[in-house]
Design a protein around this motif. Structure first.
Motif, PDB file in Angstrom:
ATOM      1  N   ASN A  64       0.846  -1.197   0.000  1.00  0.00           N
ATOM      2  CA  ASN A  64       0.000   0.000   0.000  1.00  0.00           C
ATOM      3  C   ASN A  64       0.878   1.243   0.000  1.00  0.00           C
ATOM      4  OD1 ASN A  64       0.632   0.634   2.876  1.00  0.00           O
ATOM      5  ND2 ASN A  64      -0.502  -1.275   3.215  1.00  0.00           N
ATOM      6  N   ARG A  65       0.248   2.384  -0.143  1.00  0.00           N
ATOM      7  CA  ARG A  65       1.002   3.630  -0.292  1.00  0.00           C
ATOM      8  C   ARG A  65       1.740   4.015   0.989  1.00  0.00           C
ATOM      9  NH1 ARG A  65      -0.955   8.802   0.908  1.00  0.00           N
ATOM     10  NH2 ARG A  65      -2.618   8.797   2.452  1.00  0.00           N
ATOM     11  N   VAL A  66       1.200   3.631   2.150  1.00  0.00           N
ATOM     12  CA  VAL A  66       1.870   3.982   3.395  1.00  0.00           C
ATOM     13  C   VAL A  66       3.157   3.184   3.556  1.00  0.00           C
ATOM     14  CG1 VAL A  66       1.640   4.154   5.898  1.00  0.00           C
ATOM     15  CG2 VAL A  66      -0.345   4.590   4.443  1.00  0.00           C
ATOM     16  N   ALA A  67       3.109   1.889   3.231  1.00  0.00           N
ATOM     17  CA  ALA A  67       4.319   1.072   3.296  1.00  0.00           C
ATOM     18  C   ALA A  67       5.394   1.615   2.354  1.00  0.00           C
ATOM     19  CB  ALA A  67       3.991  -0.374   2.954  1.00  0.00           C
ATOM     20  N   LEU A  68       4.987   2.026   1.159  1.00  0.00           N
ATOM     21  CA  LEU A  68       5.934   2.626   0.223  1.00  0.00           C
ATOM     22  C   LEU A  68       6.446   3.956   0.766  1.00  0.00           C
ATOM     23  CD1 LEU A  68       7.423   2.873  -2.432  1.00  0.00           C
ATOM     24  CD2 LEU A  68       5.279   3.626  -3.512  1.00  0.00           C
ATOM     25  N   GLY A  69       5.548   4.744   1.357  1.00  0.00           N
ATOM     26  CA  GLY A  69       5.951   6.019   1.935  1.00  0.00           C
ATOM     27  C   GLY A  69       6.967   5.850   3.045  1.00  0.00           C
ATOM     28  N   VAL A  70       6.802   4.809   3.849  1.00  0.00           N
ATOM     29  CA  VAL A  70       7.754   4.531   4.930  1.00  0.00           C
ATOM     30  C   VAL A  70       9.133   4.239   4.345  1.00  0.00           C
ATOM     31  CG1 VAL A  70       8.368   2.851   6.718  1.00  0.00           C
ATOM     32  CG2 VAL A  70       6.046   3.778   6.615  1.00  0.00           C
ATOM     33  N   ALA A  71       9.179   3.407   3.299  1.00  0.00           N
ATOM     34  CA  ALA A  71      10.463   3.077   2.670  1.00  0.00           C
ATOM     35  C   ALA A  71      11.111   4.326   2.084  1.00  0.00           C
ATOM     36  CB  ALA A  71      10.253   2.025   1.589  1.00  0.00           C
ATOM     37  N   ALA A  72      10.315   5.178   1.454  1.00  0.00           N
ATOM     38  CA  ALA A  72      10.848   6.402   0.860  1.00  0.00           C
ATOM     39  C   ALA A  72      11.319   7.367   1.950  1.00  0.00           C
ATOM     40  CB  ALA A  72       9.779   7.065  -0.001  1.00  0.00           C
ATOM     41  N   TYR A  73      10.562   7.455   3.041  1.00  0.00           N
ATOM     42  CA  TYR A  73      10.973   8.342   4.140  1.00  0.00           C
ATOM     43  C   TYR A  73      12.303   7.892   4.724  1.00  0.00           C
ATOM     44  CZ  TYR A  73      11.444  10.231   8.775  1.00  0.00           C
ATOM     45  OH  TYR A  73      11.975  10.835   9.891  1.00  0.00           O
ATOM     46  N   ARG A  74      12.448   6.588   4.930  1.00  0.00           N
ATOM     47  CA  ARG A  74      13.707   6.095   5.493  1.00  0.00           C
ATOM     48  C   ARG A  74      14.879   6.399   4.575  1.00  0.00           C
ATOM     49  NH1 ARG A  74      14.473   2.838   9.647  1.00  0.00           N
ATOM     50  NH2 ARG A  74      16.188   1.853   8.523  1.00  0.00           N
ATOM     51  N   ARG A  75      14.660   6.338   3.283  1.00  0.00           N
ATOM     52  CA  ARG A  75      15.713   6.706   2.333  1.00  0.00           C
ATOM     53  C   ARG A  75      16.116   8.173   2.557  1.00  0.00           C
ATOM     54  NH1 ARG A  75      16.839   5.290  -3.046  1.00  0.00           N
ATOM     55  NH2 ARG A  75      16.605   3.179  -2.250  1.00  0.00           N
ATOM     56  N   LEU A  76      15.133   9.032   2.688  1.00  0.00           N
ATOM     57  CA  LEU A  76      15.401  10.450   2.927  1.00  0.00           C
ATOM     58  C   LEU A  76      16.109  10.673   4.260  1.00  0.00           C
ATOM     59  CD1 LEU A  76      12.091  12.165   1.779  1.00  0.00           C
ATOM     60  CD2 LEU A  76      14.371  12.696   0.921  1.00  0.00           C
ATOM     61  N   ALA A  77      15.589  10.041   5.311  1.00  0.00           N
ATOM     62  CA  ALA A  77      16.135  10.256   6.643  1.00  0.00           C
ATOM     63  C   ALA A  77      17.566   9.748   6.743  1.00  0.00           C
ATOM     64  CB  ALA A  77      15.250   9.574   7.687  1.00  0.00           C
ATOM     65  N   ASP A  78      17.842   8.586   6.144  1.00  0.00           N
ATOM     66  CA  ASP A  78      19.189   8.025   6.206  1.00  0.00           C
ATOM     67  C   ASP A  78      20.190   8.910   5.476  1.00  0.00           C
ATOM     68  OD1 ASP A  78      18.168   5.983   7.675  1.00  0.00           O
ATOM     69  OD2 ASP A  78      18.390   4.442   6.135  1.00  0.00           O
ATOM     70  N   GLU A  79      19.757   9.544   4.392  1.00  0.00           N
ATOM     71  CA  GLU A  79      20.653  10.417   3.639  1.00  0.00           C
ATOM     72  C   GLU A  79      21.017  11.664   4.426  1.00  0.00           C
ATOM     73  OE1 GLU A  79      18.520  11.202   0.081  1.00  0.00           O
ATOM     74  OE2 GLU A  79      19.090   9.314  -0.901  1.00  0.00           O
ATOM     75  N   ARG A  80      20.154  12.066   5.369  1.00  0.00           N
ATOM     76  CA  ARG A  80      20.353  13.345   6.049  1.00  0.00           C
ATOM     77  C   ARG A  80      20.896  13.205   7.471  1.00  0.00           C
ATOM     78  NH1 ARG A  80      15.404  17.193   3.897  1.00  0.00           N
ATOM     79  NH2 ARG A  80      15.478  16.492   1.741  1.00  0.00           N
ATOM     80  N   THR A  81      21.197  11.991   7.897  1.00  0.00           N
ATOM     81  CA  THR A  81      21.708  11.780   9.242  1.00  0.00           C
ATOM     82  C   THR A  81      23.189  11.442   9.180  1.00  0.00           C
ATOM     83  OG1 THR A  81      19.563  10.957   9.977  1.00  0.00           O
ATOM     84  CG2 THR A  81      21.450  10.479  11.385  1.00  0.00           C
ATOM     85  N   ALA A  82      24.023  12.304   9.737  1.00  0.00           N
ATOM     86  CA  ALA A  82      25.462  12.051   9.806  1.00  0.00           C
ATOM     87  C   ALA A  82      25.928  12.404  11.208  1.00  0.00           C
ATOM     88  CB  ALA A  82      26.202  12.873   8.772  1.00  0.00           C
ATOM     89  N   PRO A  83      26.770  11.577  11.813  1.00  0.00           N
ATOM     90  CA  PRO A  83      27.201  11.862  13.179  1.00  0.00           C
ATOM     91  C   PRO A  83      28.110  13.085  13.232  1.00  0.00           C
ATOM     92  CG  PRO A  83      28.384   9.969  12.296  1.00  0.00           C
ATOM     93  CD  PRO A  83      27.324  10.322  11.303  1.00  0.00           C
ATOM     94  N   PRO A  84      27.833  14.035  14.122  1.00  0.00           N
ATOM     95  CA  PRO A  84      28.740  15.185  14.278  1.00  0.00           C
ATOM     96  C   PRO A  84      30.043  14.747  14.923  1.00  0.00           C
ATOM     97  CG  PRO A  84      27.061  15.213  15.986  1.00  0.00           C
ATOM     98  CD  PRO A  84      26.711  14.069  15.057  1.00  0.00           C
ATOM     99  N   ASP A  85      31.060  15.553  14.777  1.00  0.00           N
ATOM    100  CA  ASP A  85      32.358  15.250  15.388  1.00  0.00           C
ATOM    101  C   ASP A  85      32.961  16.552  15.903  1.00  0.00           C
ATOM    102  OD1 ASP A  85      34.640  14.089  16.275  1.00  0.00           O
ATOM    103  OD2 ASP A  85      35.394  13.493  14.307  1.00  0.00           O
TER     104      ASP A  85
END
Length: 212
Positions: A64-85
């Motif tokens: 369904n569209r929500v399951a696809l939306g979750v996968a797409a959101y995780r792609r976005l979120a993973d791209e934007r999370t980097a550990p600070p140093d």
């Protein structure tokens, strides 16, 4: 060759994609729709159109569209999370919490809130938003990374390298969102989470005298 023939040929070539290439095209289309129109604009028909495939191909991969939306959101979120140093555990932790706070009130956070509302009480979808594969998310990994760096610098005992310890600040931040009902938490609360809860917990994971 007419423009109509060229378009039909291009669509046929796109439709013939299989496996990972087709899945990437579908996810890319879903990401684009979420960024442009949010969760309300995400439909299987529109995803299929943009990906150059048919709707059945989309449904074979996501129910369904929500399951696809979750996968797409995780792609976005993973791209934007980097550990600070920053060179210190406290400032690394504050930067991670501030990043999460900014994200929650950003367009990406609006997408997440829309998916949470669309998922309703479906446990499977809610679990996928955090951890679909049984492993840590990029955000969890970032917290583990800053803790591991702190251990290497001698700021934290080795026992601090634990997933529950790493997950605690984000869990407390999410609780603040629920209690306040607002898409942002005041910065003094973030400082309190780090100074009064996270750092004492980290330091308490070692034996007495491990950390001065």
């Amino acid at each position: 060759m007419s423009s109509g023939s060229r378009q039909d040929s291009g669509q046929a070539a796109a439709t013939r994609r299989r496996g990972a290439a087709l899945e990437e095209a579908i996810l890319g289309a879903a990401v684009g729709i979420l960024l442009e129109s949010g969760v309300p604009g995400l439909t299987m028909d529109e995803v299929a159109r943009r990906a150059g495939t048919n709707k059945n191909a989309v449904y074979r991969r996501w129910p369904n569209r929500v399951a696809l939306g979750v996968a797409a959101y995780r792609r976005l979120a993973d791209e934007r999370t980097a550990p600070p140093d920053t060179g210190a555990l406290r400032t690394d932790a504050l930067e991670l919490l501030r990043l999460a706070n900014r994200t929650w009130s950003s367009p990406l956070g609006e997408i997440l809130r829309g998916l949470l509302a669309a998922a309703g009480g479906t446990p499977g979808l809610l679990a996928e938003l955090r951890d679909p594969d049984g492993g840590p998310t990029a955000h969890d990994t970032a917290w583990l990374t800053v803790i591991e760096r702190a251990v290497a610098r001698g700021e934290a005992p080795p026992g601090a390298r634990h997933p529950r310890v790493a997950a605690l600040p984000s869990a407390l931040l999410r609780n603040e969102y629920v209690l306040r009902g607002e898409p942002a938490v005041p910065d003094p609360v973030l400082v309190e989470i780090v100074d009064e809860v996270f750092l004492p917990l980290v330091r308490g994971r070692g034996n007495p005298g491990d950390i001065c």
